[in-house]
Structures are given as C-alpha cells and as structure tokens.
Write an enzyme that holds these catalytic residues in place. Structure first.
Site, short mmCIF file in Angstrom:
data_model
loop_
_atom_site.label_atom_id
_atom_site.label_comp_id
_atom_site.label_asym_id
_atom_site.label_seq_id
_atom_site.Cartn_x
_atom_site.Cartn_y
_atom_site.Cartn_z
N CYS A 1 0.83 -1.20 0.00
CA CYS A 1 0.00 0.00 0.00
C CYS A 1 0.87 1.26 0.00
O CYS A 1 1.43 1.62 -1.02
CB CYS A 1 -0.98 -0.03 1.17
SG CYS A 1 -2.36 1.14 1.00
N ARG B 1 -1.77 7.45 -6.23
CA ARG B 1 -1.98 7.42 -4.79
C ARG B 1 -3.47 7.51 -4.47
O ARG B 1 -4.21 8.27 -5.08
CB ARG B 1 -1.21 8.61 -4.20
CG ARG B 1 -1.23 8.77 -2.73
CD ARG B 1 -0.26 9.89 -2.35
NE ARG B 1 -0.45 10.34 -0.99
CZ ARG B 1 -1.23 11.37 -0.67
NH1 ARG B 1 -1.87 12.04 -1.62
NH2 ARG B 1 -1.37 11.73 0.58
N ILE C 1 -7.21 -0.74 1.40
CA ILE C 1 -7.56 0.36 2.29
C ILE C 1 -6.92 1.64 1.75
O ILE C 1 -5.70 1.79 1.77
CB ILE C 1 -7.06 0.10 3.73
CG1 ILE C 1 -7.64 -1.21 4.27
CG2 ILE C 1 -7.44 1.27 4.64
CD1 ILE C 1 -7.06 -1.63 5.61
N HIS D 1 -3.15 -5.35 1.44
CA HIS D 1 -2.54 -5.63 2.74
C HIS D 1 -2.60 -7.12 3.07
O HIS D 1 -3.49 -7.56 3.80
CB HIS D 1 -3.28 -4.86 3.84
CG HIS D 1 -3.12 -3.38 3.79
ND1 HIS D 1 -2.18 -2.71 4.51
CD2 HIS D 1 -3.80 -2.44 3.09
CE1 HIS D 1 -2.27 -1.41 4.28
NE2 HIS D 1 -3.25 -1.22 3.41
N GLU E 1 -0.86 -8.70 5.11
CA GLU E 1 -0.58 -8.90 6.53
C GLU E 1 -1.85 -8.92 7.37
O GLU E 1 -1.81 -9.30 8.54
CB GLU E 1 0.37 -7.81 7.04
CG GLU E 1 -0.23 -6.43 7.18
CD GLU E 1 -0.32 -5.65 5.88
OE1 GLU E 1 -0.71 -4.46 5.93
OE2 GLU E 1 -0.01 -6.21 4.81
#
Length: 211
Positions: free
Chosen positions: A74, A103, A129, A189, A191
């Site tokens: 991200c 972005r 996100i 993401h 993770e």
C-alpha cells in the site's frame, strides 16, 4: 522491518509466520547486515517525512538501488514507485520500481474493500484500504496481480466511485501487485488476512539474493 509508522506489528507477525526473523529499522546504522526490508502500509507522505527526519531516506534509497530485497504494501508501493501520480509536491520517494502509481486511486477510507485477486497464478483474498494502483509498468516489471479481468480494448479512466463492498466496478483490471528484480510491491494488505503467501514469496526473494 521499517518501524516508523504504519501496520508494523501485522507485518512482523506475517514475516515470522513465513519463516523470517525480524528486527525494527529506525536508524541508518541498523541497515547494516539486513537481508531485506519491508515498507509497511500507513500514510506514504508521513512515512516519507519520517524517513527524512530519521536520516533514513538516502541510505535506504541507496540500499534499494543496490539490490537490497524490499517489499512495500500500500503506502510502501507508493514509496517504491519511480513516479507517483496525484502525489504531493516534493513527496519523498525511495524509488526502485519502474512504475507509475496513483496514490489513493481506489478512493478514500470509506471506499476500502476486499476482493479476490489472482496473485502469481493463484487465488488470494486481498484487503484494499485507501489503496493505490499501478497505471504504468516498465519493461522490466512483472505484473503479479490485477483486481479482475477486463476488456483491454476499453482502457479504464479516472478514479472509481463505486469500489465498495467488494464491488470493484470500473477499477477492474487495475494492476495491484508487481515485482522488479529484488523489489516487490502490493496495493493491498496481505498482513491483515492470515495468508502468508506474499510474505513467503518475499522470504524466497531474500533467499535467492543470498544465494
């Protein structure tokens, strides 16, 4: 693990589950002896400013250019891009990826969503996100994932307003994971999902670099 801002603990857990040993990176001297570095999700401009304040921007930029295996998720993808579209004037970047990244391309916080992507040939559930996407890839860049299939004869334009609740709408087909040599980046993401395949790939990249 760059530990200045962002979702550091989640990345540490995923890396350790993938078989890596981690250490926080907050000072230039801590770069010595590292086999790789992860740039976490967070806020790309804030991380960039902190890199400057902690005198890490130039040393880390040089390390990436010299082939240190690096993974960015991200905000990390934004920082590793050679070009950022819609970035802030003078926004600090590390570079290393011959890509143009937009972005916050998928929209604001309320436009965050989850979707299944095909990552390196296998299905993977991804969390986006305030995510960027890649609008241009250089000839040495490998595309590892797109949001979904789309009609290549009708290129997508503009920022989607309907990318919510898993409905990626006009964002379908956008590039969301890339690799160029020892540099890996995802717009999502991994993770946060408990799926360690992306971090496992990064560990493999480190092992390859170590020979």
């Amino acid at each position: 693990m760059l530990a200045l801002q962002g979702d550091v603990r989640e990345h540490v857990a995923a890396l350790e589950a993938a078989g890596a040993r981690t250490t926080p990176l907050r000072a230039p001297g801590e770069l010595a002896g590292l086999d790789g570095v992860v740039i976490p999700g967070g806020e790309s401009t804030a991380i960039g400013r902190l890199l400057g304040l902690f005198d890490l921007l130039e040393p880390l930029r040089d390390a990436v250019a010299q082939g240190l295996p690096t993974y960015g998720s991200c905000a990390g993808m934004v920082l590793l891009a050679d070009e950022v579209l819609d970035g802030l004037p003078g926004q600090p970047l590390l570079g290393g990826l011959d890509v143009s990244v937009r972005r916050n391309a998928f929209g604001s916080q309320v436009d965050s969503f989850e979707a299944d992507v095909c990552f390196a040939g296998s299905p993977l559930h991804a969390v986006f996100i305030r995510a960027p996407w890649v609008e241009r890839v250089g000839p040495s860049v490998e595309v590892l994932a797109r949001v979904a299939s789309y009609d290549a004869s009708a290129p997508l334009q503009g920022r989607p307003q309907d990318a919510t609740d898993g409905d990626v709408g006009r964002a379908a087909g956008r590039v969301v994971a890339v690799r160029q040599g020892a540099v890996l980046a995802t717009a999502f993401h991994p993770e946060l999902t408990g799926d360690t395949r992306v971090h496992g790939l990064f560990v493999e990249m480190i092992q390859e670099a170590r020979g």
